[in-house]
Motif scaffolding. Structure first.
Motif, PDB file in Angstrom:
ATOM      1  N   SER A 139       1.162  -0.931  -0.118  1.00 43.43           N
ATOM      2  CA  SER A 139      -0.321   0.155  -0.015  1.00 43.43           C
ATOM      3  C   SER A 139       0.859   1.408   0.059  1.00 43.43           C
ATOM      4  CB  SER A 139      -0.590  -0.361   1.036  1.00 43.43           C
ATOM      5  OG  SER A 139       0.158   0.155   2.294  1.00 43.43           O
ATOM      6  N   ALA A 140       0.178   1.970  -0.210  1.00 40.97           N
ATOM      7  CA  ALA A 140       1.391   3.752  -0.889  1.00 40.97           C
ATOM      8  C   ALA A 140       0.729   4.871   0.526  1.00 40.97           C
ATOM      9  CB  ALA A 140       0.467   4.668  -2.091  1.00 40.97           C
ATOM     10  N   GLU A 141       1.673   4.949   1.131  1.00 44.35           N
ATOM     11  CA  GLU A 141       1.385   6.142   2.518  1.00 44.35           C
ATOM     12  C   GLU A 141       1.025   7.267   1.928  1.00 44.35           C
ATOM     13  OE1 GLU A 141       1.980   4.336   6.557  1.00 44.35           O
ATOM     14  OE2 GLU A 141       0.957   4.014   4.511  1.00 44.35           O
ATOM     15  N   PRO A 142       0.651   7.954   2.888  1.00 40.97           N
ATOM     16  CA  PRO A 142      -0.153   9.060   2.696  1.00 40.97           C
ATOM     17  C   PRO A 142       1.652  10.517   1.693  1.00 40.97           C
ATOM     18  CG  PRO A 142      -1.463   9.503   4.049  1.00 40.97           C
ATOM     19  CD  PRO A 142       0.086   7.859   4.259  1.00 40.97           C
ATOM     20  N   ASP A 143       2.553  10.280   2.463  1.00 39.15           N
ATOM     21  CA  ASP A 143       3.900  10.979   2.388  1.00 39.15           C
ATOM     22  C   ASP A 143       4.261   9.674   0.897  1.00 39.15           C
ATOM     23  OD1 ASP A 143       4.809   8.192   2.946  1.00 39.15           O
ATOM     24  OD2 ASP A 143       6.747   9.386   4.239  1.00 39.15           O
ATOM     25  N   GLY A 144       3.798   9.424   0.186  1.00 34.20           N
ATOM     26  CA  GLY A 144       4.936   8.458  -1.055  1.00 34.20           C
ATOM     27  C   GLY A 144       5.559   7.785  -0.897  1.00 34.20           C
ATOM     28  N   SER A 145       5.266   7.273   0.544  1.00 34.31           N
ATOM     29  CA  SER A 145       6.558   5.704   1.076  1.00 34.31           C
ATOM     30  C   SER A 145       5.003   4.634   0.904  1.00 34.31           C
ATOM     31  CB  SER A 145       7.102   5.644   2.554  1.00 34.31           C
ATOM     32  OG  SER A 145       5.924   6.183   3.142  1.00 34.31           O
ATOM     33  N   LEU A 146       6.223   3.476   0.592  1.00 33.95           N
ATOM     34  CA  LEU A 146       5.574   2.002   0.098  1.00 33.95           C
ATOM     35  C   LEU A 146       5.294   1.220   1.725  1.00 33.95           C
ATOM     36  CD1 LEU A 146       4.440  -0.120  -1.426  1.00 33.95           C
ATOM     37  CD2 LEU A 146       7.507  -0.967  -1.738  1.00 33.95           C
ATOM     38  N   LEU A 147       4.477   0.408   2.209  1.00 30.95           N
ATOM     39  CA  LEU A 147       4.322  -0.108   2.726  1.00 30.95           C
ATOM     40  C   LEU A 147       4.149  -1.627   2.720  1.00 30.95           C
ATOM     41  CD1 LEU A 147       3.895  -0.628   6.092  1.00 30.95           C
ATOM     42  CD2 LEU A 147       1.298  -0.356   6.261  1.00 30.95           C
ATOM     43  N   ARG A 174       8.787  -0.445   5.275  1.00 29.56           N
ATOM     44  CA  ARG A 174       8.447   0.398   4.896  1.00 29.56           C
ATOM     45  C   ARG A 174       9.783   1.238   3.583  1.00 29.56           C
ATOM     46  NH1 ARG A 174       4.289   4.002   7.357  1.00 29.56           N
ATOM     47  NH2 ARG A 174       3.526   2.340   9.157  1.00 29.56           N
ATOM     48  N   GLU A 175       9.163   1.649   2.853  1.00 29.18           N
ATOM     49  CA  GLU A 175      10.761   2.022   2.059  1.00 29.18           C
ATOM     50  C   GLU A 175      10.204   3.551   1.400  1.00 29.18           C
ATOM     51  OE1 GLU A 175      13.284   1.031  -2.336  1.00 29.18           O
ATOM     52  OE2 GLU A 175      12.496  -0.193  -0.587  1.00 29.18           O
ATOM     53  N   SER A 176      10.706   4.402   1.173  1.00 24.39           N
ATOM     54  CA  SER A 176      11.015   6.115   1.102  1.00 24.39           C
ATOM     55  C   SER A 176      11.637   6.079   0.421  1.00 24.39           C
ATOM     56  CB  SER A 176      10.396   6.543   1.976  1.00 24.39           C
ATOM     57  OG  SER A 176      11.616   6.481   3.560  1.00 24.39           O
ATOM     58  N   ASP A 203      14.203  12.953  -0.519  1.00 21.88           N
ATOM     59  CA  ASP A 203      14.506  14.076  -1.230  1.00 21.88           C
ATOM     60  C   ASP A 203      15.669  14.769  -1.428  1.00 21.88           C
ATOM     61  OD1 ASP A 203      12.704  13.725  -3.608  1.00 21.88           O
ATOM     62  OD2 ASP A 203      11.290  13.669  -2.213  1.00 21.88           O
ATOM     63  N   ALA A 204      15.937  15.303   0.331  1.00 17.33           N
ATOM     64  CA  ALA A 204      17.164  15.997   0.658  1.00 17.33           C
ATOM     65  C   ALA A 204      18.565  15.205   0.858  1.00 17.33           C
ATOM     66  CB  ALA A 204      16.744  15.818   2.303  1.00 17.33           C
ATOM     67  N   THR A 205      19.086  13.717   0.655  1.00 16.43           N
ATOM     68  CA  THR A 205      19.901  13.128   0.259  1.00 16.43           C
ATOM     69  C   THR A 205      19.797  12.680  -0.532  1.00 16.43           C
ATOM     70  OG1 THR A 205      18.961  11.081   1.171  1.00 16.43           O
ATOM     71  CG2 THR A 205      20.063  13.237   3.505  1.00 16.43           C
ATOM     72  N   GLY A 206      19.216  12.045  -1.391  1.00 16.44           N
ATOM     73  CA  GLY A 206      18.980  11.980  -2.452  1.00 16.44           C
ATOM     74  C   GLY A 206      18.869   9.909  -2.121  1.00 16.44           C
ATOM     75  N   ARG A 207      18.562   9.354  -1.072  1.00 21.31           N
ATOM     76  CA  ARG A 207      18.528   8.814  -0.852  1.00 21.31           C
ATOM     77  C   ARG A 207      17.575   7.693  -0.251  1.00 21.31           C
ATOM     78  NH1 ARG A 207      23.729   6.886   0.612  1.00 21.31           N
ATOM     79  NH2 ARG A 207      23.482   5.359   1.785  1.00 21.31           N
ATOM     80  N   PHE A 208      17.429   6.361  -0.605  1.00 17.69           N
ATOM     81  CA  PHE A 208      16.521   5.433  -0.401  1.00 17.69           C
ATOM     82  C   PHE A 208      16.526   5.133   1.039  1.00 17.69           C
ATOM     83  CE2 PHE A 208      16.263   4.958  -5.153  1.00 17.69           C
ATOM     84  CZ  PHE A 208      15.041   4.713  -5.146  1.00 17.69           C
ATOM     85  N   ARG A 209      15.085   4.515   1.902  1.00 21.50           N
ATOM     86  CA  ARG A 209      15.752   4.103   3.539  1.00 21.50           C
ATOM     87  C   ARG A 209      14.979   3.154   3.432  1.00 21.50           C
ATOM     88  NH1 ARG A 209      18.845   7.177   6.571  1.00 21.50           N
ATOM     89  NH2 ARG A 209      18.046   5.293   8.019  1.00 21.50           N
TER      90      ARG A 209
END
Length: 226
Positions: free
Chosen positions: A134-142, A170-172, A175-181
């Motif tokens: 599912s997609a979270e409100p902040d655009g991350s993937l759950l 949770r994967e997001s 934009d500030a660091t240019g990295r996936f979390r």
């Protein structure tokens, strides 16, 4: 362009951050391989009694039987058609832990109903889990796991909740660091937290036709049962 993840999520896929949409569009249709390099800030375990189970799973590249901090890792997402003709995407994570690298292998296919992804774990795909995305409100993937099943020869049984684990991923994209979390947490409904890790990584893409599926990336045995 379709992928097993886009199909499973339907219209909700468009709510993901654009960088996540590209990453989870990896498939035979895109013709791309996604390789991530980064650092796990922390790999943790729960109570001491889980360690023998993690060690056993580690022998088949299921979970990670070691803990650590600031651990370099690589994740390889490579699409291919398995021996049963199904579109498959690898999620092979290699952790550069002291004493030698450890792998956590998964291969994912679309469920026959098309509404979820099937996650086959380990070198022999002994464990299979339903994944609900599912997609979270902040655009991350759950990603949340559903039913777990154990398969070995004629054995095909549901893993009881008492000894199973509920996974939440949770994967997001930052934009500030240019990295996936990435943050992974596995808990048992009775005994609480069992295992997890969290960190960040960068990703690059290459052509699957030139990259191919490197030796040792595919599982030793491929399970047909969904």
């Amino acid at each position: 362009m379709t992928s097993i993840f886009r199909t499973a999520m339907g219209e909700a896929f468009e709510q993901l951050h654009p960088r996540l949409r590209r990453r989870f569009s990896v498939g035979l249709d895109s013709g791309e391989v996604c390789t991530g390099h980064g650092v796990m800030d922390r790999i943790w375990h729960g109570p001491a009694f889980v360690k023998p189970f993690l060690a056993l799973g580690g022998s088949r590249n299921i979970l990670v039987p070691r803990t650590g901090r600031d651990v370099p890792f690589t994740i390889e997402n490579v699409p291919y058609a398995d021996s049963h003709g199904r579109e498959t995407v690898t999620f092979v994570r290699t952790f550069a832990l002291p004493g030698g690298p450890r792998r956590f292998d998964a291969t994912m296919v679309l469920a026959p109903e098309g509404d979820r992804v099937l996650d086959y774990l380990g070198t022999h795909q002994h464990l299979a889990s339903d994944l609900h995305l599912s997609a979270e409100p902040d655009g991350s993937l759950l990603i949340r796991s559903g039913e777990h099943r154990f398969r070995e020869g004629p054995v095909d049984v549901r893993v009881p909740d008492l000894i199973g684990g509920d996974a939440e991923v949770r994967e997001s994209y930052d934009d500030a660091t240019g990295r996936f979390r990435i943050r992974v947490r596995v808990t048992n409904r009775r005994f609480g937290p069992l295992f997890g890790y969290e960190g960040s990584f960068t990703a690059h893409y290459s052509d699957v036709r030139s990259h191919g599926v490197r030796a040792g990336l595919r599982p030793v045995r491929e399970e047909i049962r969904a």
